[in-house]
Write a protein that holds these residues in place. Structure first.
Motif, short mmCIF file in Angstrom:
data_model
loop_
_atom_site.label_atom_id
_atom_site.label_comp_id
_atom_site.label_asym_id
_atom_site.label_seq_id
_atom_site.Cartn_x
_atom_site.Cartn_y
_atom_site.Cartn_z
N ILE A 127 0.85 -1.19 0.00
CA ILE A 127 0.00 0.00 0.00
C ILE A 127 0.88 1.25 0.00
N ILE A 128 0.43 2.30 -0.67
CA ILE A 128 1.07 3.62 -0.57
C ILE A 128 0.09 4.56 0.11
N THR A 129 0.52 5.23 1.18
CA THR A 129 -0.34 6.21 1.85
C THR A 129 0.15 7.62 1.55
N LEU A 130 -0.77 8.57 1.68
CA LEU A 130 -0.45 9.98 1.44
C LEU A 130 -0.86 10.82 2.64
N THR A 131 0.06 11.62 3.15
CA THR A 131 -0.22 12.59 4.19
C THR A 131 0.37 13.92 3.72
N THR A 132 -0.49 14.93 3.51
CA THR A 132 0.00 16.19 2.96
C THR A 132 -0.74 17.37 3.57
N ASP A 133 -0.25 18.57 3.22
CA ASP A 133 -0.96 19.80 3.59
C ASP A 133 -1.60 20.43 2.35
N PHE A 134 -1.93 19.60 1.35
CA PHE A 134 -2.45 20.10 0.08
C PHE A 134 -3.90 20.57 0.16
N GLY A 135 -4.69 20.02 1.09
CA GLY A 135 -6.12 20.28 1.08
C GLY A 135 -6.77 19.58 -0.10
N TRP A 136 -8.07 19.87 -0.29
CA TRP A 136 -8.83 19.18 -1.34
C TRP A 136 -9.23 20.10 -2.49
N LYS A 137 -9.06 21.40 -2.35
CA LYS A 137 -9.50 22.32 -3.39
C LYS A 137 -8.62 22.26 -4.63
N ASP A 138 -7.34 22.17 -4.42
CA ASP A 138 -6.38 22.24 -5.52
C ASP A 138 -6.17 20.88 -6.18
N PRO A 139 -5.51 20.84 -7.33
CA PRO A 139 -5.36 19.58 -8.07
C PRO A 139 -4.25 18.67 -7.58
N TYR A 140 -3.53 19.06 -6.51
CA TYR A 140 -2.29 18.37 -6.17
C TYR A 140 -2.50 16.92 -5.74
N VAL A 141 -3.51 16.66 -4.91
CA VAL A 141 -3.74 15.28 -4.46
C VAL A 141 -4.05 14.39 -5.65
N GLY A 142 -4.93 14.85 -6.51
CA GLY A 142 -5.27 14.07 -7.70
C GLY A 142 -4.07 13.85 -8.60
N ALA A 143 -3.21 14.86 -8.73
CA ALA A 143 -2.03 14.73 -9.58
C ALA A 143 -1.06 13.69 -9.03
N VAL A 144 -0.87 13.69 -7.72
CA VAL A 144 0.01 12.69 -7.12
C VAL A 144 -0.53 11.28 -7.33
N LYS A 145 -1.83 11.11 -7.10
CA LYS A 145 -2.43 9.78 -7.29
C LYS A 145 -2.34 9.35 -8.75
N GLY A 146 -2.61 10.27 -9.66
CA GLY A 146 -2.52 9.94 -11.07
C GLY A 146 -1.12 9.51 -11.48
N ALA A 147 -0.11 10.21 -10.94
CA ALA A 147 1.27 9.85 -11.26
C ALA A 147 1.63 8.46 -10.74
N ILE A 148 1.11 8.12 -9.56
CA ILE A 148 1.37 6.77 -9.03
C ILE A 148 0.68 5.71 -9.88
N TYR A 149 -0.58 5.95 -10.24
CA TYR A 149 -1.32 4.97 -11.05
C TYR A 149 -0.68 4.79 -12.43
N LYS A 150 -0.07 5.85 -12.95
CA LYS A 150 0.64 5.74 -14.23
C LYS A 150 1.80 4.76 -14.13
N GLU A 151 2.45 4.78 -12.98
CA GLU A 151 3.62 3.92 -12.76
C GLU A 151 3.21 2.51 -12.35
N LEU A 152 2.14 2.39 -11.55
CA LEU A 152 1.79 1.11 -10.95
C LEU A 152 0.28 0.89 -11.07
N GLU A 153 -0.13 0.28 -12.11
CA GLU A 153 -1.55 0.00 -12.29
C GLU A 153 -2.01 -1.01 -11.23
N GLY A 154 -3.11 -0.72 -10.57
CA GLY A 154 -3.65 -1.64 -9.57
C GLY A 154 -3.13 -1.45 -8.17
#
Length: 278
Positions: free
Chosen positions: A3-30
């Motif tokens: 499992i990969i967990t994420l702890t950040t100060d990004f909040g939910w308004k900005d695109p950063y959380v989604g961008a990080v997750k997308g980058a991980i899924y690009k590298e590791l499907e599933g």
């Protein structure tokens, strides 16, 4: 796959959380990605340290934890990857792991050195993601970094003990969703220094000489419900994470108030425990 967990100060308004997750899924499907928190106050390292300390051990061994708080890569804020207590942590060397490492020694510790191979200035998206995906594939830390012997500590995460061993100087490091003020004083430290002695806890204008086991211990259930008058009353207890917490009964910072609002116990507010001989 871990499992990969994420702890950040990004909040939910900005695109950063989604961008990080997308980058991980690009590298590791599933791969499984779990959000621990994205509501850490901006750049608040002590708050992030408290959250990750009290969440990581619920995950299976081998879990990879990305901590994106105050993570800009600079000559004074290097990036590290740590194998600690059978978990991997990827973060800036800014003291965020101080609470966990106060009692544990890392099994492996490296300074990440892959930044010259990456053309982005979003460090959590690039170096942290690349390192996490490398580990998830079974890679070793030595491939992405050079071994180091120690990482930074930060002021405020660990309480100070007076030379006399009669006083603990702590502070509020976290305000929970109910407005309870959580300190950096743990039950272990309290017991070790206190040795069963009487004590007084002072926090701004409040004084306490009793620690409760549960919030409801404040209630005398022999009294009729309409005679109890406990809402908003202050109390101290060790919370589920064994940190000393100053609270009010059934608090709500948006309505009836809480320890953080009624007593003014915001982040960094000093909390002092003085022990006296019996």
């Amino acid at each position: 796959m871990p499992i990969i967990t994420l702890t950040t100060d990004f909040g939910w308004k900005d695109p950063y959380v989604g961008a990080v997750k997308g980058a991980i899924y690009k590298e590791l499907e599933g791969i499984t990605i779990v959000d621990i928190s994205h509501e850490v106050a901006p750049f608040n390292i002590a708050e992030a340290a408290y959250i990750i300390k009290n969440a990581y051990h619920s995950f299976p061994d081998g879990t990879i934890h990305i901590i994106g708080v105050d993570a800009e890569h600079t000559p004074e804020n290097k990036h590290v990857a740590v194998l600690l207590n059978s978990h991997y942590f990827i973060c800036a060397d800014n003291g965020v792991l101080a609470l966990i490492m106060s009692k544990l020694r890392p099994e492996k510790l490296v300074e990440i050195n892959i930044h010259d191979r990456i053309s982005s200035n979003f460090t959590t998206l690039d170096a942290f993601v690349q390192t996490a995906c490398h580990i998830a594939r079974g890679g070793t830390l030595e491939v992405v970094g050079k071994p180091i012997n120690r990482i930074r500590a930060i002021h405020g995460v660990i309480p100070k003990i007076a030379d006399s061993k009669n006083v603990i100087h702590g502070q509020v490091i976290y305000i929970d969703n109910y407005g309870n003020s959580v300190t950096n004083i743990t039950k272990e430290i309290f017991d070790e220094i206190g040795k069963g002695r009487k004590f007084e806890i002072s926090a701004r204008n409040e004084r306490f000489n009793k620690i409760f086991h549960r919030y409801s211990d404040l209630i005398n259930f022999n009294d009729k419900e309409n005679k109890r008058d406990v809402d908003g009353k202050g109390l101290v207890l060790f919370n589920s994470s064994d940190h000393l917490e100053l609270a009010t009964y059934k608090s709500n910072p948006l309505t009836v108030g809480s320890a953080s609002t009624l007593f003014g116990l915001q982040i960094n507010a000093p909390v002092i425990i003085t022990f006296v001989e019996s």
